[in-house]
Write a protein that holds these residues in place. Structure first.
Motif, PDB file in Angstrom:
ATOM      1  N   SER A  66       0.749  -1.189  -0.128  1.00 50.48           N
ATOM      2  CA  SER A  66      -0.010  -0.036   0.122  1.00 50.48           C
ATOM      3  C   SER A  66       0.934   1.234  -0.043  1.00 50.48           C
ATOM      4  CB  SER A  66      -0.915   0.061   1.367  1.00 50.48           C
ATOM      5  OG  SER A  66      -1.761  -0.969   1.153  1.00 50.48           O
ATOM      6  N   ALA A  67       1.804   1.138   0.692  1.00 48.57           N
ATOM      7  CA  ALA A  67       2.872   2.385   0.628  1.00 48.57           C
ATOM      8  C   ALA A  67       3.394   2.556  -0.587  1.00 48.57           C
ATOM      9  CB  ALA A  67       3.933   2.015   1.681  1.00 48.57           C
ATOM     10  N   GLN A  68       3.784   1.464  -1.240  1.00 49.75           N
ATOM     11  CA  GLN A  68       4.439   1.759  -2.535  1.00 49.75           C
ATOM     12  C   GLN A  68       3.324   2.364  -3.610  1.00 49.75           C
ATOM     13  OE1 GLN A  68       5.780  -2.352  -3.096  1.00 49.75           O
ATOM     14  NE2 GLN A  68       7.775  -1.694  -3.354  1.00 49.75           N
ATOM     15  N   CYS A  69       2.088   1.817  -3.449  1.00 54.48           N
ATOM     16  CA  CYS A  69       1.037   2.573  -4.340  1.00 54.48           C
ATOM     17  C   CYS A  69       0.531   3.659  -4.032  1.00 54.48           C
ATOM     18  CB  CYS A  69      -0.119   1.579  -4.087  1.00 54.48           C
ATOM     19  SG  CYS A  69      -0.049   0.067  -4.916  1.00 54.48           S
ATOM     20  N   LYS A  70       0.838   4.373  -2.733  1.00 56.22           N
ATOM     21  CA  LYS A  70       0.536   5.701  -2.521  1.00 56.22           C
ATOM     22  C   LYS A  70       1.610   6.607  -2.730  1.00 56.22           C
ATOM     23  CE  LYS A  70      -0.585   8.671   1.552  1.00 56.22           C
ATOM     24  NZ  LYS A  70      -0.851   8.598   2.835  1.00 56.22           N
TER      25      LYS A  70
END
Length: 433
Positions: A49-53
């Motif tokens: 999720s952190a990478q997508c954000k």
């Protein structure tokens, strides 16, 4: 009697047990306790999720959909990939212009802006993978493209069903600011429009019609005043005959139609639009001739007279923005397309129908945009796109090969700002100083 009943019950139990055992044996694969064996999913590795954000501004609130909508995430990602591939493989200057969903063909169609004008390609969807194709453009480069894949932030496959991110990512104040910075600094992104909040709406009944005379050839033109601006309400038709390296004139009239110039005006190279030969002023000297840079890039008053009559000038992109905003046009920041503009400025006839869509406008303000088409500076200058498109030069350039233009189409309600090669012959509207 009791003994007989007991024996019967015992035999019934044995038969039932045998039946159950046989049934369990034959239906073992369907037993809910048996682990389900499934085919491996054709899906990319899922980023965190952190990478997508970080990559796209995506949060858990951004939803998934079984169908692709006009998602700026997916369209921009795929179009950028296509433009990058063609640019690198063909050593060309290519940028994305527009993306259109084509659900009947299960693909996304792209219009790319190249130094040779607009070109069309598309991607065919296969789950999270997609393949580049075209209907003729770049046909020597397309076969060299491999199959690409959306990453796990944008696409996933669950139990054989493909899901896509179907909305644009939400941007924080910080990310929006950095995005605007990127837009203004990149030569391949769309023009960054200035704020237009101070521009008042002008109802059609408040537009004022008039006339002016170009004293160079004594031709009279209709004009229209909309708010603070006075525009020519016809395309410029002045015969600018300064030669180019390949042509004896840098303006064009269709010699097959003697009434063409009278009706549509002339078509001009960008060098002619800017008066690169400095016939009338020094403002645009050298601009666009043989792809040379302008001699006076830091024009003090910000206006380029160009080929326009005395007291008038070639408008820049921001001046078109003032016009579009004044008639109620709307657009998203950092995107090139305007809505609520097309019908109000187009002529009431002459535009071709496109797939059942009436291309004609209402001409509410008397601006009278006609579907003139365009021509290219090739060995034999020829006219095309007549009836479907109107292009207007501005005084802004993107780089040494392309200049900013304003485009009206018959197939979309959006009016766009993009770039095109300076070796195109396009129309001109002049704006009063």
């Amino acid at each position: 009697m009791k003994k007989s009943f007991g024996i019967s019950l015992f035999l019934s139990a044995i038969v039932a047990a045998h039946f159950i055992a046989c049934s369990d044996s034959s239906s073992e694969p369907d037993s809910p306790d048996t682990p389900e064996v499934s085919e491996p999913e054709d899906t990319p590795d899922a980023p965190s999720s952190a990478q997508c954000k970080e990559l796209y501004g995506i949060t858990e609130k951004n939803s998934w959909s079984k169908t692709i909508t006009n998602s700026t995430i997916l369209n921009k990602e795929a179009c950028s990939k296509a433009a990058e591939f063609i640019s690198q493989t063909g050593n060309l200057d290519i940028s994305c212009y527009e993306a259109m969903l084509n659900p009947e063909e299960n693909r996304i169609d792209f219009i790319l802006n190249s130094e040779y004008g607009y070109r069309g390609v598309w991607i065919k969807l296969n789950g999270c993978k997609y393949k580049l194709g075209s209907d003729g453009d770049f046909n020597t480069l397309i076969p060299k493209a491999t199959e690409w894949e959306f990453d796990g932030c944008l696409c996933k496959v669950e139990k054989g069903v493909t899901y896509y991110r179907n909305i644009a990512p939400k941007k924080t104040e910080e990310s929006s600011s950095s995005k605007e910075e990127e837009i203004s600094s990149s030569s391949e992104t769309f023009h960054s429009w200035q704020s237009s909040s101070s521009i008042s709406y002008v109802p059609p009944l408040e537009a004022v019609a008039g006339t002016m005379v170009d004293t160079r050839d004594n031709r009279e033109y209709k004009t229209v005043t909309i708010g603070t601006q006075t525009w020519m309400a016809e395309n410029l038709a002045y015969a600018y005959v300064e030669p180019t390296k390949t042509q004896d004139s840098s303006s064009f009239c269709d010699d097959k139609d003697p009434d063409y110039c009278e009706k549509y005006g002339r078509l001009y190279l960008w060098s002619a639009a800017m008066d690169s030969a400095a016939v009338f002023s020094e403002d645009g000297k050298g601009c666009g001739y043989d792809f040379r840079k302008c001699a006076n890039e830091n024009n003090s008053n910000g206006k380029i007279r160009g080929i326009c009559p005395e007291g008038w000038h070639l408008p820049n992109v921001d001046e078109y923005e003032v016009l579009f905003t004044a008639i109620g046009g709307q657009k998203e920041p950092s995107f090139p397309d305007w809505n609520n503009v097309e019908k109000s400025l187009k002529s009431i006839e002459g535009w071709k129908e496109y797939e059942g869509r009436d291309g004609n406008g209402f001409d509410d303000y008397g601006f009278n945009v006609m579907p003139v088409g365009r021509a290219d500076d090739t060995e034999n200058v020829h006219l095309y796109d007549q009836g479907g498109v109107a292009f207007f030069w501005t005084s802004d350039n993107r780089n040494d090969f392309t200049a900013e233009i304003i485009t009206f189409h018959n197939w979309t309600p959006e009016v766009s700002n993009s770039g095109t090669g300076m070796n195109s012959y396009l129309s001109i509207r002049c704006l009063k100083d």
